[in-house]
Design a protein around this motif. Structure first.
Motif, PDB file in Angstrom:
ATOM      1  N   VAL A   1      34.568  62.888 100.286  1.00 12.22           N
ATOM      2  CA  VAL A   1      33.376  63.434 100.081  1.00 12.22           C
ATOM      3  C   VAL A   1      33.604  64.222  98.444  1.00 12.22           C
ATOM      4  O   VAL A   1      34.292  65.104  98.440  1.00 12.22           O
ATOM      5  N   ASP A   2      32.981  63.505  97.644  1.00 11.09           N
ATOM      6  CA  ASP A   2      33.086  63.806  96.228  1.00 11.09           C
ATOM      7  C   ASP A   2      34.507  63.213  95.598  1.00 11.09           C
ATOM      8  O   ASP A   2      35.530  63.275  96.202  1.00 11.09           O
ATOM      9  N   ALA A   3      34.356  63.099  94.289  1.00 13.45           N
ATOM     10  CA  ALA A   3      35.648  62.413  93.426  1.00 13.45           C
ATOM     11  C   ALA A   3      36.231  63.391  92.766  1.00 13.45           C
ATOM     12  O   ALA A   3      37.136  62.963  91.915  1.00 13.45           O
ATOM     13  N   GLY A   4      35.783  64.544  92.530  1.00 13.41           N
ATOM     14  CA  GLY A   4      36.213  65.541  91.600  1.00 13.41           C
ATOM     15  C   GLY A   4      35.960  65.251  90.127  1.00 13.41           C
ATOM     16  O   GLY A   4      34.863  64.342  89.683  1.00 13.41           O
ATOM     17  N   MET A   5      36.574  65.425  89.235  1.00  7.79           N
ATOM     18  CA  MET A   5      36.437  65.249  87.590  1.00  7.79           C
ATOM     19  C   MET A   5      37.162  64.091  87.262  1.00  7.79           C
ATOM     20  O   MET A   5      38.143  63.778  87.814  1.00  7.79           O
ATOM     21  N   ASP A   6      36.740  63.547  86.257  1.00  8.97           N
ATOM     22  CA  ASP A   6      37.486  62.218  85.565  1.00  8.97           C
ATOM     23  C   ASP A   6      38.779  63.002  85.267  1.00  8.97           C
ATOM     24  O   ASP A   6      38.840  63.874  84.378  1.00  8.97           O
ATOM     25  N   PRO A   7      39.798  62.223  85.746  1.00 10.39           N
ATOM     26  CA  PRO A   7      41.310  63.086  85.259  1.00 10.39           C
ATOM     27  C   PRO A   7      41.573  62.691  83.677  1.00 10.39           C
ATOM     28  O   PRO A   7      42.126  63.519  83.048  1.00 10.39           O
ATOM     29  N   ASP A   8      40.840  61.740  83.052  1.00 13.05           N
ATOM     30  CA  ASP A   8      41.106  61.773  81.615  1.00 13.05           C
ATOM     31  C   ASP A   8      39.997  62.489  80.793  1.00 13.05           C
ATOM     32  O   ASP A   8      39.959  62.619  79.290  1.00 13.05           O
ATOM     33  N   ARG A   9      38.994  63.255  81.365  1.00  6.30           N
ATOM     34  CA  ARG A   9      38.146  63.703  80.556  1.00  6.30           C
ATOM     35  C   ARG A   9      38.226  65.259  80.399  1.00  6.30           C
ATOM     36  O   ARG A   9      38.738  66.011  81.319  1.00  6.30           O
TER      37      ARG A   9
ATOM     38  N   PRO B   1      37.518  69.012  80.153  1.00  5.07           N
ATOM     39  CA  PRO B   1      36.431  69.755  81.011  1.00  5.07           C
ATOM     40  C   PRO B   1      35.659  70.620  79.661  1.00  5.07           C
ATOM     41  O   PRO B   1      35.977  70.790  78.751  1.00  5.07           O
ATOM     42  N   PRO B   2      34.293  70.563  80.210  1.00  5.43           N
ATOM     43  CA  PRO B   2      33.363  71.098  79.200  1.00  5.43           C
ATOM     44  C   PRO B   2      33.416  72.644  79.263  1.00  5.43           C
ATOM     45  O   PRO B   2      32.867  73.393  78.388  1.00  5.43           O
ATOM     46  N   LEU B   3      34.183  73.238  80.122  1.00  3.70           N
ATOM     47  CA  LEU B   3      34.091  74.757  80.108  1.00  3.70           C
ATOM     48  C   LEU B   3      35.415  75.095  80.121  1.00  3.70           C
ATOM     49  O   LEU B   3      36.452  74.461  80.162  1.00  3.70           O
ATOM     50  N   LYS B   4      35.780  76.296  79.587  1.00  2.00           N
ATOM     51  CA  LYS B   4      37.155  76.726  79.362  1.00  2.00           C
ATOM     52  C   LYS B   4      37.698  78.010  80.645  1.00  2.00           C
ATOM     53  O   LYS B   4      36.847  78.016  81.271  1.00  2.00           O
ATOM     54  N   GLY B   5      38.681  78.137  80.382  1.00  2.00           N
ATOM     55  CA  GLY B   5      39.302  79.366  81.415  1.00  2.00           C
ATOM     56  C   GLY B   5      40.024  78.625  82.400  1.00  2.00           C
ATOM     57  O   GLY B   5      40.319  79.344  83.480  1.00  2.00           O
ATOM     58  N   TRP B   6      40.359  77.788  82.376  1.00  2.00           N
ATOM     59  CA  TRP B   6      41.062  76.926  83.395  1.00  2.00           C
ATOM     60  C   TRP B   6      42.486  77.590  83.735  1.00  2.00           C
ATOM     61  O   TRP B   6      43.393  77.623  82.898  1.00  2.00           O
ATOM     62  N   SER B   7      42.871  78.018  84.940  1.00  2.00           N
ATOM     63  CA  SER B   7      44.211  78.454  85.187  1.00  2.00           C
ATOM     64  C   SER B   7      45.012  77.418  85.978  1.00  2.00           C
ATOM     65  O   SER B   7      46.328  77.580  86.126  1.00  2.00           O
ATOM     66  N   PHE B   8      44.306  76.339  86.521  1.00  2.00           N
ATOM     67  CA  PHE B   8      44.930  75.456  87.231  1.00  2.00           C
ATOM     68  C   PHE B   8      44.135  74.248  87.046  1.00  2.00           C
ATOM     69  O   PHE B   8      42.945  74.331  87.367  1.00  2.00           O
ATOM     70  N   ARG B   9      44.546  73.065  87.052  1.00  2.00           N
ATOM     71  CA  ARG B   9      43.842  71.545  87.180  1.00  2.00           C
ATOM     72  C   ARG B   9      44.486  70.661  87.438  1.00  2.00           C
ATOM     73  O   ARG B   9      45.739  70.228  86.601  1.00  2.00           O
ATOM     74  N   THR B  10      44.454  69.814  88.296  1.00  5.35           N
ATOM     75  CA  THR B  10      44.943  68.546  88.545  1.00  5.35           C
ATOM     76  C   THR B  10      43.897  67.517  88.948  1.00  5.35           C
ATOM     77  O   THR B  10      42.677  67.613  88.408  1.00  5.35           O
ATOM     78  N   SER B  11      44.040  66.392  89.677  1.00  5.84           N
ATOM     79  CA  SER B  11      43.071  65.562  90.012  1.00  5.84           C
ATOM     80  C   SER B  11      43.090  65.183  91.223  1.00  5.84           C
ATOM     81  O   SER B  11      44.009  65.371  92.169  1.00  5.84           O
ATOM     82  N   VAL B  12      41.724  64.681  91.900  1.00  7.50           N
ATOM     83  CA  VAL B  12      41.904  64.230  93.256  1.00  7.50           C
ATOM     84  C   VAL B  12      42.718  63.153  93.615  1.00  7.50           C
ATOM     85  O   VAL B  12      43.572  63.320  94.636  1.00  7.50           O
TER      86      VAL B  12
END
Length: 268
Positions: free
Chosen positions: A58-66, A68-79
């Motif tokens: 259910v949902d595919a998350g964010m494009d791993p190669d994109r 992100p349009p917003l700042k402030g990420w403390s953690f990011r991986t991909s689905v």
């Protein structure tokens, strides 16, 4: 590592947290007040639904190669990376439900080459129509590559555009609620302990439901409130899982007991 439902029409459910980002309350709750400038973290999820014979995302998350349009990420991986951590390849996903077409829910759709995709016709119609082209305030929320990809899948017979509620698989239903977007859908799952509702962005945080307060991005205010009610009705007293609440792993607390990797939480 992962458990599957063993009874026909019964599934297990996992939350896949692929990101966390710093924000403030005024970004997340409609109506500016004295607390709106206070820090308020947001988390990003997809959800895995496993029956005896189906592997549903259910949902595919964010494009791993994109970027992100917003700042402030403390953690990011991909689905796909989280799925790999639990032994599931992108080609192993047989069904993908897109609750709506915002970049952080549909951005990974091209990562799943074998999945049959379910989306709402109203969602496609809005984003492909003249109103969305004029709505500059929300333009950043859509990746047009995602839209074109889903339309191509429909034309090729690998995607289904529901016109309202529909069955995704035995014991798994997509329910049109609108509100957050024109074709926002939530997912009701039959589990061994009863119904569970994946509300996605029909409510971003538990607080939306607990205080009857909408978020800041919405298509229809009346439908936001009706979506709250519909989620409660479908859950029948069982759990309702919001789309962006960082406290989901703590509220369920399964990870430390089940040996799951970081970012993966068993919900039912």
């Amino acid at each position: 590592m992962l458990a599957r439902g063993t009874t026909p029409g019964v599934s297990t459910v996992y939350a896949l947290q692929y990101g966390r980002r710093a924000g403030v309350r005024g970004e997340h709750f409609l109506g500016w007040d004295s607390s709106s400038g206070e820090p308020h973290e947001i988390a990003y999820y997809a959800w895995l639904v496993l029956s005896a014979d189906r592997t549903i995302l259910v949902d595919a998350g964010m494009d791993p190669d994109r970027e992100p349009p917003l700042k402030g990420w403390s953690f990011r991986t991909s689905v796909p990376a989280l799925l790999a951590d639990v032994g599931i390849s992108p080609a192993g996903i047989d069904t993908l439900v897109l609750t709506h077409l915002h970049y952080d829910h549909a951005g990974g759709v091209r990562s799943f080459p074998a999945a049959r995709v379910f989306v709402q016709a109203a969602e496609l119609a809005y984003w492909a129509g003249p109103a969305a082209r004029r709505n500059a305030r929300e333009a950043w929320l859509l990746d047009h590559q995602d839209l074109r990809h889903v339309v191509a899948l429909i034309e090729g017979g690998r995607a289904v555009a529901f016109a309202g509620d529909g069955e995704v698989a035995p014991g798994v239903s997509a329910v049109l609620v609108g509100g957050h977007t024109a074709g926002m859908q939530i997912v009701a799952v039959r589990t061994a302990t009863g119904p569970l509702v994946l509300a996605s962005d029909a409510l971003h945080f538990f607080e939306n439901l607990e205080t009857d307060r909408p978020g800041t991005v919405l298509h229809s205010m009346p439908e936001v409130y009706l979506a709250f009610d519909r989620a409660r009705e479908l859950a029948r007293g069982g759990p309702i899982v919001p789309g962006h609440d960082p406290s989901v792993p703590d509220r369920w607390g399964f990870r430390s007991r089940s040996g799951l990797p970081a970012g993966v939480t068993r919900l039912a």
